[in-house]
Design a protein around this motif. Structure first.
Motif, PDB file in Angstrom:
ATOM      1  N   HIS A 118       0.819  -1.218   0.000  1.00 28.76           N
ATOM      2  CA  HIS A 118       0.000   0.000   0.000  1.00 28.76           C
ATOM      3  C   HIS A 118       0.847   1.260   0.000  1.00 28.76           C
ATOM      4  O   HIS A 118       0.582   2.211  -0.735  1.00 28.76           O
ATOM      5  CB  HIS A 118      -0.929   0.002   1.217  1.00 28.76           C
ATOM      6  CG  HIS A 118      -1.697   1.271   1.348  1.00 28.76           C
ATOM      7  ND1 HIS A 118      -1.251   2.319   2.131  1.00 28.76           N
ATOM      8  CD2 HIS A 118      -2.845   1.683   0.785  1.00 28.76           C
ATOM      9  CE1 HIS A 118      -2.110   3.316   2.036  1.00 28.76           C
ATOM     10  NE2 HIS A 118      -3.090   2.959   1.236  1.00 28.76           N
ATOM     11  N   ASP A 119       1.884   1.290   0.835  1.00 32.51           N
ATOM     12  CA  ASP A 119       2.668   2.505   1.040  1.00 32.51           C
ATOM     13  C   ASP A 119       3.747   2.734  -0.013  1.00 32.51           C
ATOM     14  O   ASP A 119       4.218   3.854  -0.176  1.00 32.51           O
ATOM     15  CB  ASP A 119       3.347   2.476   2.420  1.00 32.51           C
ATOM     16  CG  ASP A 119       2.353   2.527   3.566  1.00 32.51           C
ATOM     17  OD1 ASP A 119       1.173   2.867   3.333  1.00 32.51           O
ATOM     18  OD2 ASP A 119       2.764   2.198   4.700  1.00 32.51           O
ATOM     19  N   ARG A 120       4.146   1.655  -0.747  1.00 33.51           N
ATOM     20  CA  ARG A 120       5.341   1.809  -1.574  1.00 33.51           C
ATOM     21  C   ARG A 120       5.309   1.089  -2.916  1.00 33.51           C
ATOM     22  O   ARG A 120       5.701   1.664  -3.924  1.00 33.51           O
ATOM     23  CB  ARG A 120       6.536   1.303  -0.764  1.00 33.51           C
ATOM     24  CG  ARG A 120       7.838   1.485  -1.416  1.00 33.51           C
ATOM     25  CD  ARG A 120       8.605   2.624  -0.781  1.00 33.51           C
ATOM     26  NE  ARG A 120       9.852   2.768  -1.492  1.00 33.51           N
ATOM     27  CZ  ARG A 120      10.175   3.875  -2.128  1.00 33.51           C
ATOM     28  NH1 ARG A 120       9.392   4.907  -2.122  1.00 33.51           N
ATOM     29  NH2 ARG A 120      11.311   3.951  -2.762  1.00 33.51           N
ATOM     30  N   THR A 121       4.896  -0.172  -2.968  1.00 32.83           N
ATOM     31  CA  THR A 121       5.197  -0.984  -4.151  1.00 32.83           C
ATOM     32  C   THR A 121       4.055  -1.222  -5.122  1.00 32.83           C
ATOM     33  O   THR A 121       4.312  -1.575  -6.273  1.00 32.83           O
ATOM     34  CB  THR A 121       5.793  -2.352  -3.738  1.00 32.83           C
ATOM     35  OG1 THR A 121       4.851  -3.035  -2.905  1.00 32.83           O
ATOM     36  CG2 THR A 121       7.112  -2.173  -2.999  1.00 32.83           C
ATOM     37  N   CYS A 122       2.811  -1.055  -4.723  1.00 32.13           N
ATOM     38  CA  CYS A 122       1.698  -1.281  -5.650  1.00 32.13           C
ATOM     39  C   CYS A 122       1.517  -0.045  -6.525  1.00 32.13           C
ATOM     40  O   CYS A 122       1.015   0.982  -6.073  1.00 32.13           O
ATOM     41  CB  CYS A 122       0.397  -1.604  -4.909  1.00 32.13           C
ATOM     42  SG  CYS A 122      -1.024  -1.698  -6.033  1.00 32.13           S
ATOM     43  N   THR A 123       1.923  -0.159  -7.776  1.00 28.16           N
ATOM     44  CA  THR A 123       1.846   0.965  -8.710  1.00 28.16           C
ATOM     45  C   THR A 123       0.422   1.482  -8.863  1.00 28.16           C
ATOM     46  O   THR A 123       0.189   2.687  -8.958  1.00 28.16           O
ATOM     47  CB  THR A 123       2.401   0.541 -10.079  1.00 28.16           C
ATOM     48  OG1 THR A 123       3.732   0.058  -9.912  1.00 28.16           O
ATOM     49  CG2 THR A 123       2.390   1.691 -11.072  1.00 28.16           C
ATOM     50  N   VAL A 124      -0.555   0.599  -8.865  1.00 34.64           N
ATOM     51  CA  VAL A 124      -1.939   1.001  -9.088  1.00 34.64           C
ATOM     52  C   VAL A 124      -2.448   1.880  -7.947  1.00 34.64           C
ATOM     53  O   VAL A 124      -2.886   3.014  -8.161  1.00 34.64           O
ATOM     54  CB  VAL A 124      -2.855  -0.223  -9.293  1.00 34.64           C
ATOM     55  CG1 VAL A 124      -4.312   0.200  -9.422  1.00 34.64           C
ATOM     56  CG2 VAL A 124      -2.427  -1.019 -10.516  1.00 34.64           C
ATOM     57  N   SER A 125      -2.401   1.387  -6.729  1.00 33.47           N
ATOM     58  CA  SER A 125      -2.927   2.191  -5.620  1.00 33.47           C
ATOM     59  C   SER A 125      -2.051   3.405  -5.345  1.00 33.47           C
ATOM     60  O   SER A 125      -2.559   4.472  -4.975  1.00 33.47           O
ATOM     61  CB  SER A 125      -3.130   1.353  -4.357  1.00 33.47           C
ATOM     62  OG  SER A 125      -1.918   0.806  -3.913  1.00 33.47           O
ATOM     63  N   ARG A 126      -0.740   3.298  -5.553  1.00 33.20           N
ATOM     64  CA  ARG A 126       0.143   4.456  -5.364  1.00 33.20           C
ATOM     65  C   ARG A 126      -0.212   5.551  -6.362  1.00 33.20           C
ATOM     66  O   ARG A 126      -0.203   6.732  -6.032  1.00 33.20           O
ATOM     67  CB  ARG A 126       1.627   4.073  -5.523  1.00 33.20           C
ATOM     68  CG  ARG A 126       2.162   3.080  -4.504  1.00 33.20           C
ATOM     69  CD  ARG A 126       2.054   3.506  -3.059  1.00 33.20           C
ATOM     70  NE  ARG A 126       2.381   4.900  -2.851  1.00 33.20           N
ATOM     71  CZ  ARG A 126       1.676   5.725  -2.045  1.00 33.20           C
ATOM     72  NH1 ARG A 126       0.633   5.297  -1.368  1.00 33.20           N
ATOM     73  NH2 ARG A 126       2.028   6.976  -1.905  1.00 33.20           N
ATOM     74  N   THR A 127      -0.527   5.174  -7.604  1.00 38.08           N
ATOM     75  CA  THR A 127      -0.904   6.155  -8.624  1.00 38.08           C
ATOM     76  C   THR A 127      -2.195   6.859  -8.240  1.00 38.08           C
ATOM     77  O   THR A 127      -2.304   8.083  -8.339  1.00 38.08           O
ATOM     78  CB  THR A 127      -1.047   5.470 -10.000  1.00 38.08           C
ATOM     79  OG1 THR A 127       0.215   4.883 -10.353  1.00 38.08           O
ATOM     80  CG2 THR A 127      -1.480   6.454 -11.070  1.00 38.08           C
TER      81      THR A 127
END
Length: 142
Positions: A118-127
């Protein structure tokens, strides 16, 4: 194009029914009027779950294979003066591991893996969370 570039093309099959194609040639039929497919909003929710699931599965899987592994994304659709959007997006993992030291290690790392995704590696939710602007263009129109 660089190796960091991503793209998907879209073809209209019928009103409200589309075929998405990725660079590897895979296709996915969807649309707001496709009775047998996903809506665009459902695809967005699936992308959130899928992106984080990959992250969490890889990290926990180094310790133990999951006995069960599932995820669900819930959200509320809001239509107001700001336009249509989703709010209250919640991703919930349902994961079990076998008894024993390997399963214990996977269970122990699960919350941290979900948090890191959630905080760093998921490109989708980070975007989504970063509020990345979307530019819309029309071919042939300046």
């Amino acid at each position: 194009m660089s190796d960091t570039h991503r793209s998907v093309s879209l073809e209209r099959l019928d009103e409200g029914v589309y075929l998405a194609r990725n660079a590897r040639g895979h296709t996915l039929r969807f649309g707001s009027k496709d009775p047998d497919g996903f809506t665009p909003v459902e695809l967005l929710l699936a992308a959130i779950a899928g992106c984080s699931a990959v992250d969490v599965d890889v990290v926990t899987g180094r310790r133990s294979a999951a006995e069960t592994f599932g995820a669900r994304v819930d959200a509320e659709v809001v239509r107001d003066d700001q336009g249509n959007r989703l709010t209250d997006v919640t991703l919930t993992f349902s994961v079990t591991f076998p008894d024993g030291p390997d399963g214990d290690a996977a269970r122990e790392v699960l919350p941290r893996a979900a948090r890191t995704s959630h905080d760093r590696t998921c490109t989708v939710s980070r975007t989504l969370e970063s509020g990345t602007p979307v530019t819309v263009r029309i071919d042939g129109v300046d």
